[in-house]
Design a protein around this motif. Structure first.
Motif, mmCIF file in Angstrom:
data_model
loop_
_atom_site.group_PDB
_atom_site.id
_atom_site.type_symbol
_atom_site.label_atom_id
_atom_site.label_comp_id
_atom_site.label_asym_id
_atom_site.label_seq_id
_atom_site.Cartn_x
_atom_site.Cartn_y
_atom_site.Cartn_z
ATOM 1 N N LEU A 128 43.089 -11.319 22.858
ATOM 2 C CA LEU A 128 44.042 -12.298 21.961
ATOM 3 C C LEU A 128 45.348 -11.508 21.968
ATOM 4 C CD1 LEU A 128 41.439 -13.162 19.166
ATOM 5 C CD2 LEU A 128 42.734 -14.786 20.909
ATOM 6 N N GLN A 129 45.288 -10.004 21.942
ATOM 7 C CA GLN A 129 46.473 -9.363 21.884
ATOM 8 C C GLN A 129 47.289 -9.789 23.251
ATOM 9 O OE1 GLN A 129 44.650 -5.445 20.913
ATOM 10 N NE2 GLN A 129 46.165 -5.189 19.573
ATOM 11 N N ALA A 130 46.656 -9.458 24.304
ATOM 12 C CA ALA A 130 47.349 -9.902 25.463
ATOM 13 C C ALA A 130 47.845 -11.459 25.665
ATOM 14 C CB ALA A 130 46.127 -10.029 26.520
ATOM 15 N N LEU A 131 47.294 -12.343 25.086
ATOM 16 C CA LEU A 131 47.520 -13.776 24.795
ATOM 17 C C LEU A 131 48.993 -13.852 23.866
ATOM 18 C CD1 LEU A 131 47.668 -16.766 25.559
ATOM 19 C CD2 LEU A 131 46.130 -16.865 23.641
ATOM 20 N N LYS A 132 49.065 -12.989 22.824
ATOM 21 C CA LYS A 132 50.068 -13.099 21.947
ATOM 22 C C LYS A 132 51.163 -12.342 22.677
ATOM 23 C CE LYS A 132 51.763 -12.702 17.718
ATOM 24 N NZ LYS A 132 52.104 -13.922 16.815
ATOM 25 N N SER A 133 51.343 -11.247 23.315
ATOM 26 C CA SER A 133 52.207 -10.672 24.102
ATOM 27 C C SER A 133 52.714 -11.907 25.006
ATOM 28 C CB SER A 133 51.801 -9.447 24.779
ATOM 29 O OG SER A 133 51.395 -8.316 23.951
ATOM 30 N N SER A 134 51.740 -12.534 25.561
ATOM 31 C CA SER A 134 52.412 -13.437 26.687
ATOM 32 C C SER A 134 53.167 -14.612 26.094
ATOM 33 C CB SER A 134 51.368 -14.094 27.478
ATOM 34 O OG SER A 134 51.661 -15.019 28.329
ATOM 35 N N VAL A 135 52.864 -15.218 24.933
ATOM 36 C CA VAL A 135 53.246 -16.400 24.492
ATOM 37 C C VAL A 135 54.246 -16.454 23.311
ATOM 38 C CG1 VAL A 135 51.499 -17.790 25.243
ATOM 39 C CG2 VAL A 135 51.437 -17.037 23.213
#
Length: 496
Positions: free
Chosen positions: A475-482
């Motif tokens: 979820l952290q990686a997705l947050k950084s992406s979008v």
């Protein structure tokens, strides 16, 4: 010298805030977007949190009516480096729908209430300003249903974004398990469709932690043909510690036995007893099988109990059973929503390490003794998620961002102030915390319990692990992406 500097800084901050407000007013007015700012008529009522423990002052509350207007609001907030939050039904336990802290820009979705049921697929396109009760009525008119909770004023946006438990869940899954696609507005104002084939990682993320990644404007849901018959039931007893503990132990034995069909949805409910050492013990829920098989279905558990003091049974249609167990009218337009002043927690008990008899007895003892001495209005729900037939636990752990596919029970301890109004008694926090610790202190030290994100709290240690488990890093990686600038932020949003 320092005082002069601080005064100058305060003047600059005030001036900056004024400029931001002026610019936002102009931008919203240019696009015919209704917005309420401090000192506007209606602002005070609009910024009131469902949980009156919280007083939050957003910079503005906007009421878009289209996806394009949502995009305008989000871009305006991002340009001003404001935290932008969505409010659907407004029932966040810690006022996350208002930002949780002062100065947020709120996207209130209450004007977006379209629902369209496809006559061929029976999929339903539902805008996220809808509340659960109204959705149930409209879908029922088409002979369809959706699994969701029984609090009718809860908004579908947050409910489906973090879980969505209801009595039909063991039959049809969580609400989020039936999200087929969604329209999402990202932090840069772009509008995207998410599904298995379009933006699949974001599709994964909005089914478990949606508010951290964007504003979900509408959702396409899989719906189900409503069962031809349904039974709503409520049984209530006054029990001493030994009897209530044994009843709970028998309930867990039954839940694990394989005798509980998917058509059964129910829970235990504990309330204050009439005297010290007693609790009120309730067994309630809905059964979606044939009416004449209800008694035999619950008999393995029910036959272990004494004669109930109260027995309310409603047998009829799907919608009649929903109405019988609903908290609030299904038609939420008939009267305003209510408020409360409360503190709640949650515990999701794993199915593969069942509760010990000692933990069950310790919790019941705590409720019968400490609970009797409390002046709060309190209850503890013990919701049945699991069992062999449960559709909730049949979903693979990594199919969605929801992190608890090995859950037998979800506990919700909840205590309101004596008159449901502020101030909230400071002693009540420890009282509610003790409900959970009475369980955990009598389980193995490595017991891997979780917490339910829709029963959110801001006092939970290691909340990232409890709410999101092994999914948090993804979820952290997705947050950084979008959302690299962390536009969609609130006290329990995903942190980079």
């Amino acid at each position: 010298m320092r005082r002069a500097f601080l005064l100058a800084l305060a003047c600059f901050s005030f001036s900056s805030a004024q400029n931001t407000t002026t610019e936002l007013r102009q931008q919203f007015a240019a696009q015919n977007i209704t917005a309420l700012f401090a000192n506007d008529a209606g602002y005070t009522a609009a910024r009131q949190a469902y949980n009156l423990r919280y007083t939050v002052l957003p910079i503005a509350i906007t009421y878009p009516t289209t996806v394009e207007q949502i995009s305008t609001v989000v871009k305006a907030g991002a340009e001003q480096n404001l935290n932008v939050v969505a409010r659907s039904g407004g029932h966040s336990y810690i006022a996350n729908g208002l930002g949780g802290t002062n100065g947020s820009l709120v996207v209130d979705l209450s004007k977006m209430t379209n629902i369209i049921v496809d006559p061929v697929t029976f999929n339903a396109l539902i805008e996220t300003g809808n509340r659960l009760g109204d959705i149930a009525l409209i879908l029922n008119d088409a002979g369809r249903g959706l699994p969701h909770g029984r609090c009718t004023y809860v908004g579908i946006g947050g409910h489906s974004g973090f879980g969505g438990f209801g009595y039909a869940g063991r039959m049809w899954g969580l609400t989020l398990d039936n999200v087929l696609s969604a329209t999402v507005i990202l932090a840069n104002g772009s509008v995207v469709t998410v599904s298995e084939s379009s933006n699949p990682e974001l599709y994964w993320g909005i089914r478990g932690s949606s508010a951290s990644f964007g504003i979900v404007a509408s959702i396409e849901f899989r719906t189900f043909a409503v069962p031809p018959e349904a039974t709503a039931f409520e049984y209530v007893w006054e029990m001493d510690i030994a009897t209530a503990s044994n009843a709970f132990i028998e309930f867990q034995t039954w839940a694990l036995s394989g005798d509980v069909p998917a058509e059964f949805g129910g829970e235990l409910f504990f309330l204050k007893g009439s005297e010290y050492g007693q609790v009120e013990f309730a067994f309630l829920g809905n059964y979606y099988g044939p009416a004449d098989s209800f008694n035999s279905t619950i008999a393995p558990f029910f036959s272990t109990l004494p004669t109930p003091a109260i027995a309310n049974i409603t047998q009829g249609t799907w919608i009649e059973a929903l109405a019988a167990t609903a908290v609030g009218d299904l038609n939420t337009t008939t009267q305003p929503d209510s408020n409360d002043t409360f503190y709640a927690k949650s515990l999701m008990a794993p199915q593969d390490v069942p509760l010990t008899n000692a933990s069950i007895t310790a919790m019941v003892t705590y409720l019968a003794q400490e609970g009797f001495n409390s002046t709060d209005f309190w209850h503890v729900e013990v919701e049945l998620y699991g069992g062999i037939a449960s559709s909730i636990n049949k979903v693979s752990l990594n199919d969605t961002a929801f992190a608890h596919r090995n859950t037998l029970f979800t506990f919700q301890p909840y205590a309101s102030s004596p008159n449901l109004l502020p101030p909230y008694p400071s002693t009540s926090f420890g009282f509610v915390d003790g409900m959970i610790s009475s369980l955990t202190s009598n389980m193995p030290s490595d017991w891997n319990w979780g917490a339910y994100p829709n029963y959110i709290e801001d006092r939970l240690p290691h909340w990232q692990e409890r709410y999101y488990g092994s999914h948090y890093e993804r979820l952290q990686a997705l947050k950084s992406s979008v959302d690299p600038r962390d536009t969609f932020r609130f006290p329990t949003s995903i942190q980079e």
